[in-house]
Design a protein around this motif. Sequence first.
Motif, PDB file in Angstrom:
ATOM      1  N   GLU A  34      11.295 -18.169 -47.935  1.00 43.26           N
ATOM      2  CA  GLU A  34      10.494 -18.494 -49.118  1.00 43.26           C
ATOM      3  C   GLU A  34       9.642 -17.302 -49.544  1.00 43.26           C
ATOM      4  N   SER A  57      11.560 -15.110 -52.338  1.00 42.50           N
ATOM      5  CA  SER A  57      12.349 -16.155 -51.692  1.00 42.50           C
ATOM      6  C   SER A  57      13.826 -15.778 -51.695  1.00 42.50           C
ATOM      7  N   TYR A  66      16.027 -17.974 -52.135  1.00 42.56           N
ATOM      8  CA  TYR A  66      16.646 -18.953 -53.020  1.00 42.56           C
ATOM      9  C   TYR A  66      16.563 -18.491 -54.478  1.00 42.56           C
ATOM     10  N   TRP A 114       6.401 -22.799 -51.632  1.00 45.37           N
ATOM     11  CA  TRP A 114       7.634 -23.593 -51.716  1.00 45.37           C
ATOM     12  C   TRP A 114       7.638 -24.436 -52.978  1.00 45.37           C
ATOM     13  N   ARG A 122      11.515 -28.660 -51.622  1.00 46.11           N
ATOM     14  CA  ARG A 122      12.164 -27.916 -50.554  1.00 46.11           C
ATOM     15  C   ARG A 122      11.287 -27.818 -49.300  1.00 46.11           C
ATOM     16  N   ASP A 153       9.609 -28.951 -45.986  1.00 46.75           N
ATOM     17  CA  ASP A 153       9.888 -29.923 -44.926  1.00 46.75           C
ATOM     18  C   ASP A 153       8.563 -30.370 -44.299  1.00 46.75           C
TER      19      ASP A 153
END
Length: 255
Positions: free
Chosen positions: A101, A121, A123, A223, A227, A229
């Motif tokens: 991230e 990140s 992503y 985040w 996404r 947790d």
Amino acid sequence: MAKEAEKQTNAVLRTISILETLSYKNSVNLESLSRETELPKATLLRFLSTLINLGYVYKDASDCYCLTLKMFSVGSRSLSHIDLISTASSYLKELSDELKETCHMGILEGDAAVYVLKEESKYTLRMYSRVGKSIPLYCTAIGKIFLSRMSDSELDEYLSRNALVPFTAKSIRSKNALKEELERIRDRGYSVDDEEHEEGIMCIASPVFNQDGEVIAAISVSWPTFRFDKDNFENIMHKIKRCANEISSVMGYSL
């Protein structure tokens, strides 16, 4: 000779006033800039013309003024020589690689925090940010770290200058609620921004100390909320604190 020196000093002060005022604006017209800098329009135009020629200011088609990226370029060159930045870079990259991230490091600048380091990140979908961006203190994870280290009088002075304007429905809106949050941060050694600054974005931050035990920076991980947790919160938080502690150790702080 004395008059010439005074004239040069006044010119520097006016130039800095113009640049600092522009730094808070996307763009601004001459009338508004004149009012905020308290400079006559004719004088202001003369200074702006010089700054435009030097490449620090841009005038658009609607006769509004804004800073160019040249100011940031100058600032970035000075930042590259600061030990903190070079020290933290590899640690922040390792943390970003581990959590996949976006990671930031920010420093305190006046009544705001400024990003001085960023690791993206892994992503495609990520938060928007950039090195050099200013963020408020009361509703960001990095910012709340700095507020939590202020004395009662320093915090009261900050609150007298800054209204707790909500950015989202989750932003802290009362001074008492903020003070209670800061007390929790001091106790646990990390802070959380749970969609307080940007909807859909969660951040966790931890302080970086120098050899005198002073907070000189804060690192954070961000985040998209979908996404994050939540069941792994403790493990994630410990990784962020560990990274901050490692940077602090290199900067001379003894845990």
